[in-house]
Design an enzyme around this catalytic site. Structure first.
Site, PDB file in Angstrom:
ATOM      1  N   GLU A   1       0.146  12.896   1.779  1.00 52.81           N
ATOM      2  CA  GLU A   1       1.157  11.131   0.899  1.00 52.81           C
ATOM      3  C   GLU A   1       2.383  11.248   0.939  1.00 52.81           C
ATOM      4  OE1 GLU A   1      -1.676  12.164  -2.326  1.00 52.81           O
ATOM      5  OE2 GLU A   1      -3.347  11.859  -1.372  1.00 52.81           O
TER       6      GLU A   1
ATOM      7  N   HIS B   1       0.832   5.896  -4.936  1.00 53.77           N
ATOM      8  CA  HIS B   1       1.182   7.139  -3.813  1.00 53.77           C
ATOM      9  C   HIS B   1      -0.252   6.879  -2.626  1.00 53.77           C
ATOM     10  CE1 HIS B   1      -2.644   7.990  -6.156  1.00 53.77           C
ATOM     11  NE2 HIS B   1      -3.490   8.886  -5.698  1.00 53.77           N
TER      12      HIS B   1
ATOM     13  N   HIS C   1      -3.529   7.182   0.587  1.00 52.72           N
ATOM     14  CA  HIS C   1      -4.808   7.765   1.306  1.00 52.72           C
ATOM     15  C   HIS C   1      -4.248   8.293   2.286  1.00 52.72           C
ATOM     16  CE1 HIS C   1      -6.443   7.851  -2.884  1.00 52.72           C
ATOM     17  NE2 HIS C   1      -5.828   8.667  -3.209  1.00 52.72           N
TER      18      HIS C   1
ATOM     19  N   ASP D   1      -6.601  12.313  -8.868  1.00 56.99           N
ATOM     20  CA  ASP D   1      -6.002  10.970  -9.556  1.00 56.99           C
ATOM     21  C   ASP D   1      -6.033  11.366 -10.930  1.00 56.99           C
ATOM     22  OD1 ASP D   1      -5.011  10.832  -6.863  1.00 56.99           O
ATOM     23  OD2 ASP D   1      -5.970   9.307  -6.269  1.00 56.99           O
TER      24      ASP D   1
END
Ligand SMILES: [Zn+2]
Length: 144
Positions: free
Chosen positions: A23, A84, A86, A97
């Site tokens: 990530e 971010h 995935h 999250d």
């Protein structure tokens, strides 16, 4: 609503491709307008400190976050969100999250990266007033 310039949008998606299969994470800087629109004027890359589980977790070092915040303020920018990626998972927030989101009224942007290629990018606003009633709510991204 999140307004972001094409170059920043592409840059945060590219960041996710570069760190694949891990990530990526980073910070959105800009202005929170009175009408609730967050306008991104720059993004800052951050290192993912989650080396133990970097394929499905991210963490920004608090010291790095403070530095990014300070440098932003010198340019008249505030932290208005985070992003971010995935890797090989949908561009939807996970329970982790939500649990790890603490910046109310900020945007949380997630890009799905499938087999090294950025696919969908979605944004969510952290709403609520405290840890007990917080929610991540779908937010529209407008690329300008
Ligand atoms: Zn996530």
């Amino acid at each position: 609503m999140l307004n972001i310039q094409r170059k920043d949008y592409e840059a945060l998606r590219q960041h996710g491709e570069e760190t694949y299969p891990h990530e990526c994470c980073g910070v959105l800087l800009g202005q929170m307008n009175e009408d609730g629109v967050r306008a991104v004027s720059s993004i800052a890359r951050a290192a993912n400190t989650r080396t133990d589980s970097a394929h499905n977790r991210y963490n920004i070092d608090p010291k790095e976050l403070i530095r990014i915040q300070r440098e932003g303020r010198q340019r008249g920018e505030d932290i208005i969100g985070f992003y971010h990626s995935h890797p090989d998972h949908p561009a939807q927030w996970s329970k982790t999250d939500l649990a790890e989101a603490h910046w109310f009224s900020c945007s949380y942007v997630i890009t799905s990266v499938e087999k090294g290629k950025a696919v969908l990018t979605n944004a969510f606003e952290l709403t609520g007033s405290d840890e007990n009633d917080k929610q991540l709510v779908d937010e529209k991204i407008v690329v300008v």
